[in-house]
Design a protein around this motif. Structure first.
Motif, short mmCIF file in Angstrom:
data_model
loop_
_atom_site.label_atom_id
_atom_site.label_comp_id
_atom_site.label_asym_id
_atom_site.label_seq_id
_atom_site.Cartn_x
_atom_site.Cartn_y
_atom_site.Cartn_z
N GLU A 169 0.84 -1.20 0.00
CA GLU A 169 0.00 0.00 0.00
C GLU A 169 0.87 1.25 0.00
O GLU A 169 1.73 1.42 0.87
CB GLU A 169 -0.88 0.00 1.25
N ASP B 258 -6.24 -4.40 -0.92
CA ASP B 258 -7.27 -5.40 -0.64
C ASP B 258 -8.30 -5.49 -1.75
O ASP B 258 -8.90 -6.55 -1.96
CB ASP B 258 -7.95 -5.12 0.71
N SER C 109 -1.53 -8.66 2.13
CA SER C 109 -0.86 -7.38 1.96
C SER C 109 0.63 -7.58 2.08
O SER C 109 1.10 -8.47 2.79
CB SER C 109 -1.36 -6.38 3.01
N THR D 263 -0.02 -3.60 5.37
CA THR D 263 -1.18 -2.75 5.59
C THR D 263 -0.78 -1.72 6.62
O THR D 263 -0.37 -2.08 7.74
CB THR D 263 -2.37 -3.59 6.10
#
Length: 356
Positions: A65, A77, A94, A97
Motif C-alpha cells: 500500500e 485489498d 498485503s 497494511t
C-alpha cells in the motif's frame, strides 16, 4: 494487553514446510521501450502477475500500500479480492497494511471478506510503513506515529478473536459488546512487519503474531539478533515459537548477466528517487553490484537466486521467504518472466537444497 488466537491451529514451527512468496508494491513501470505506463494499466498488470504466480506454484502473493505517484496501488485489498476469484490455491495478502492510518475494524472486515471469497487464503501483514504519505491524506498527525500503531494494533488483536468487543481507549466512541462481521471460518492469519526495531520484534511476540522482517539492504545475516530476540521473547512469555519470514527485493532472468542488465538501471532509479526524499547520497553501479554480491538483493539466474535464498533461510531459520519482485520502473514483461522462473525453478531448487 490482548493477544490474538489466530495461531491456535498452526503446527510447531520446526514442522512447517518452507513457504515461498512474492511481493509487489505496484511500482509504476515502463514498457520495454521505456515509456511510462498509466497507473490503471499497472494495476491490471499486478492482477496478471498474481494469476501467474498461482499457476506456477508460488505459495503467497502480497501487494503493498502506497499513496504516491510512483506506486499505483493504494487499495491492495481491492486487488486481492479480484485475485481471490481468479486464483485457486495461492495465499493472498498485503505486503504491508499501514494500520496506523487505517481503521482496524475496516481492515479486519476487508480481509475477512477476502478470506471468504478465496476459501480461507487471506493473510494480512500489519505494519507502520516506511512511507508517511497516508498520515496527512487521512487526517492523522505524524507526531502520533507510534501511538497510533500501538493503539490500533491492540484494537485489531481484540477484533481477530471474533468475540464481542468492548473498547474504550478515550479518543473514539466506545464499543460495548460490539459484534464485528463477517467472521472467518478458521481465523485470519496475520504477520507484523518489522524493519529493524527491537521493540517491534518484542511486540510481535507479545501479541503472538508471526514476525516478518523487511530486509532491503546489507547482508541478511545481520538480522539474526532480531530472530534470536523474537525466540527469546516467545520463550520468556511461555508460549510456542511462531513463524519468522523475510521480505527482500530481487529479480530473476535466465542468466546472471541478463538479470543484472534488466534490473540495474531500474534499481538505481528507484533507489535514488527515494534517496533524494530521505537525504541519502546518490547510488550507482558499485552499490548495486555490492548488494547483488553481498547484500539482500536476490538478482541472477534461478540457481544463483535459489542458492542465496537457501542460505538466508538457513542463516535465519526462516519459515517463509518473500521475494519483492517489483523494482521501480522495471517492465512488466521482465517481472512476468521472473515470476515464472521463481515458481518453476527457484522454489524447487530451494526446497531441494534444504531437503524439503
Amino acid at each position: 494487553m490482548s493477544t490474538s488466537e489466530h495461531n491456535k491451529n498452526l503446527p510447531p514451527v520446526d514442522q512447517m514446510p518452507l513457504q515461498m512468496g512474492l511481493d509487489t508494491f505496484g511500482d509504476v513501470t515502463v514498457d520495454t521501450d521505456g515509456n511510462p505506463l498509466h497507473q490503471a494499466q499497472v494495476i491490471r498488470n499486478v492482477v496478471e502477475q498474481g494469476q501467474l504466480a498461482d499457476r506456477v506454484g508460488v505459495d503467497f502473493f502480497g501487494i503493498g500500500e502506497h499513496h504516491r505517484p510512483d506506486f499505483a496501488v493504494s487499495a491492495p485489498d481491492t486487488i486481492l479480492a479480484g485475485l481471490a476469484t481468479t486464483t485457486d490455491r495461492i495465499h493472498l495478502g498485503s505486503a504491508v497494511t499501514v494500520l496506523s492510518s487505517d481503521d482496524p475494524i475496516r481492515v479486519y472486515q476487508r480481509f475477512a471478506t477476502i478470506d471468504a471469497m478465496s476459501g480461507g487464503r487471506a493473510e494480512v501483514v500489519l505494519g507502520r510503513g516506511s512511507f508517511t504519505e497516508s498520515f496527512p491524506l487521512f487526517g492523522d498527525d505524524l507526531g502520533d506515529y507510534e501511538k497510533l500503531f500501538s493503539e490500533k494494533l491492540e484494537l485489531f488483536s481484540r477484533i481477530v478473536t471474533e468475540e464481542p468487543l468492548t473498547w474504550n481507549p478515550g479518543d473514539r466512541t466506545p464499543l460495548k459488546n460490539q459484534e464485528i462481521y463477517p467472521r472467518t471460518e478458521n481465523g485470519l492469519k496475520q504477520w507484523i512487519a518489522v524493519g529493524g526495531s527491537p521493540e517491534s520484534v518484542v511486540r510481535a511476540a507479545q501479541y503472538k503474531i508471526p514476525l516478518m522482517l523487511a530486509i532491503i539492504g546489507g547482508p541478511a545475516s545481520r538480522f539474526k539478533p532480531f530472530v534470536d530476540l523474537y525466540k527469546r521473547a516467545n520463550d520468556q512469555l511461555g508460549q510456542d515459537q511462531l513463524p519468522v519470514a523475510v521480505h527482500s527485493p530481487g529479480h530473476i532472468a535466465d542468466t546472471d548477466e541478463e538479470a543484472k542488465e534488466q534490473l540495474r538501471e531500474h534499481w538505481i532509479t528507484n533507489r535514488n528517487r527515494i534517496g533524494r526524499e530521505r537525504g541519502w547520497g546518490n547510488t550507482g553501479v558499485v552499490e548495486f553490484e555490492n548488494e547483488a554480491q553481498h547484500g539482500s538483493l536476490y538478482v541472477g539466474s534461478p540457481e544463483t537466486v535459489a542458492t542465496k535464498i537457501a542460505q538466508t533461510v538457513k542463516d535465519l531459520g526462516l519459515n517463509r521467504f518473500d521475494l519483492k519482485f517489483s523494482n521501480g520502473p522495471l517492465p512488466h514483461e521482465y517481472s512476468m518472466r521472473a515470476i515464472e522462473l521463481y515458481g518453476t525453478q527457484v522454489i524447487p531448487m530451494v526446497r531441494e537444497m534444504l531437503d524439503q
